[in-house]
Motif scaffolding. Sequence first.
Motif, PDB file in Angstrom:
ATOM      1  N   PRO A  49       1.087   9.091  -2.708  1.00 10.84           N
ATOM      2  CA  PRO A  49       1.831   7.860  -3.275  1.00 10.84           C
ATOM      3  C   PRO A  49       0.762   6.605  -3.162  1.00 10.84           C
ATOM      4  O   PRO A  49      -0.023   6.584  -2.497  1.00 10.84           O
ATOM      5  CB  PRO A  49       2.995   7.455  -2.246  1.00 10.84           C
ATOM      6  CG  PRO A  49       2.630   8.193  -1.024  1.00 10.84           C
ATOM      7  CD  PRO A  49       1.823   9.260  -1.651  1.00 10.84           C
ATOM      8  N   GLY A  50       1.062   5.927  -4.000  1.00  7.21           N
ATOM      9  CA  GLY A  50      -0.008   4.500  -4.335  1.00  7.21           C
ATOM     10  C   GLY A  50       0.125   3.735  -3.212  1.00  7.21           C
ATOM     11  O   GLY A  50       0.155   2.278  -3.477  1.00  7.21           O
ATOM     12  N   THR A  51       0.109   4.211  -1.915  1.00  7.83           N
ATOM     13  CA  THR A  51       0.243   3.181  -0.886  1.00  7.83           C
ATOM     14  C   THR A  51      -1.328   2.924  -0.052  1.00  7.83           C
ATOM     15  O   THR A  51      -1.250   2.236   0.779  1.00  7.83           O
ATOM     16  CB  THR A  51       1.192   3.801   0.144  1.00  7.83           C
ATOM     17  OG1 THR A  51       0.537   5.209   0.605  1.00  7.83           O
ATOM     18  CG2 THR A  51       2.595   3.753  -0.315  1.00  7.83           C
ATOM     19  N   SER A  52      -2.440   3.515  -0.569  1.00 12.15           N
ATOM     20  CA  SER A  52      -3.520   3.291  -0.170  1.00 12.15           C
ATOM     21  C   SER A  52      -4.592   2.874  -1.266  1.00 12.15           C
ATOM     22  O   SER A  52      -4.320   3.278  -2.146  1.00 12.15           O
ATOM     23  CB  SER A  52      -3.932   4.574   0.688  1.00 12.15           C
ATOM     24  OG  SER A  52      -4.193   5.545  -0.098  1.00 12.15           O
ATOM     25  N   ALA A  53      -5.775   2.150  -0.648  1.00  7.80           N
ATOM     26  CA  ALA A  53      -6.863   2.108  -1.821  1.00  7.80           C
ATOM     27  C   ALA A  53      -7.166   3.530  -2.538  1.00  7.80           C
ATOM     28  O   ALA A  53      -7.549   3.684  -3.480  1.00  7.80           O
ATOM     29  CB  ALA A  53      -8.304   1.684  -1.099  1.00  7.80           C
ATOM     30  N   GLU A  54      -7.315   4.402  -1.479  1.00 10.31           N
ATOM     31  CA  GLU A  54      -7.751   5.751  -2.269  1.00 10.31           C
ATOM     32  C   GLU A  54      -6.680   6.304  -3.298  1.00 10.31           C
ATOM     33  O   GLU A  54      -7.099   7.017  -4.243  1.00 10.31           O
ATOM     34  CB  GLU A  54      -7.870   6.991  -0.955  1.00 10.31           C
ATOM     35  CG  GLU A  54      -9.050   6.672   0.096  1.00 10.31           C
ATOM     36  CD  GLU A  54      -8.723   5.475   0.884  1.00 10.31           C
ATOM     37  OE1 GLU A  54      -7.241   5.177   1.296  1.00 10.31           O
ATOM     38  OE2 GLU A  54      -9.461   5.054   1.701  1.00 10.31           O
ATOM     39  N   ALA A  55      -5.518   6.258  -2.987  1.00 11.39           N
ATOM     40  CA  ALA A  55      -4.146   6.669  -3.892  1.00 11.39           C
ATOM     41  C   ALA A  55      -4.473   5.795  -5.044  1.00 11.39           C
ATOM     42  O   ALA A  55      -4.189   6.313  -6.286  1.00 11.39           O
ATOM     43  CB  ALA A  55      -3.089   6.833  -3.158  1.00 11.39           C
TER      44      ALA A  55
END
Length: 184
Positions: A49-55
Motif C-alpha cells: 500500500p502507498g503508505t511509505s516513501a518506498e511504496a
Amino acid sequence: MIKMPGLIDVHVHFREPGAIHKEDWLTGSSAALAGGVTMVLAMPNTSPPGTSAEAIDQTLNAAREKSVCDYGIYAGASLGNYALLVEQADRVAGLKMYLDQTYGDLRLDHLESWMGHFEHWPASKPIAVHAEKQTMAAVIAFSGIYDRKVHICHISRREEILMIRKAKESGILITCEVAPHHLF
C-alpha cells in the motif's frame, strides 16, 4: 469537430504495484483516455500500500513508465505514518484515509491516528476519506474542528448526502463524490 476539456477522475483503482491482473497503469489510463478522461488520481490500496516513501516510489515509477494520460496518486494513511507522510506531500495529490471496511490493513480504527493525520497533513493538500454513516459524521466533525478540507469518497446513502449538505451550509469544507454503481 467538437473540442471539450478533458475530464479528471479523482478516484481510480489502478492496482499497480501488486495486483496487475485487476488493472495496471497502461490499461487503466488507456481506458480513461478512451472515455474522455485525461487525468486520473489513483488510490493507495496497492500491494504494498502507498503508505511509505518506498511504496509511493513504486507507484510513481509504474505510472511514469506506463500511463498514457496525466496522473497523480494519493498517499495512504496508516496507524503511525503521519509524520513520514508529511515528507511525501509534494509528491502526491492528497492523503487517503480508510475509516470503514476496506481490503488490506489500511483501515484506521483509532481516533488518535485520525488526529495525527489531521494535525500534520499540509493544509494545502486535501484529505480524501472512505467513510460511511457514523464514521462519516465523525470525519465531518474532524473537518470542522481542524478547519480542514475533506473529500468524502463514493457516497451511497441518502442520509449521508443530507449530512454533507448540512455540513456545507454550516461552512465546513466538505466535498464528495458519487459512483453511480454504488447507488444500485
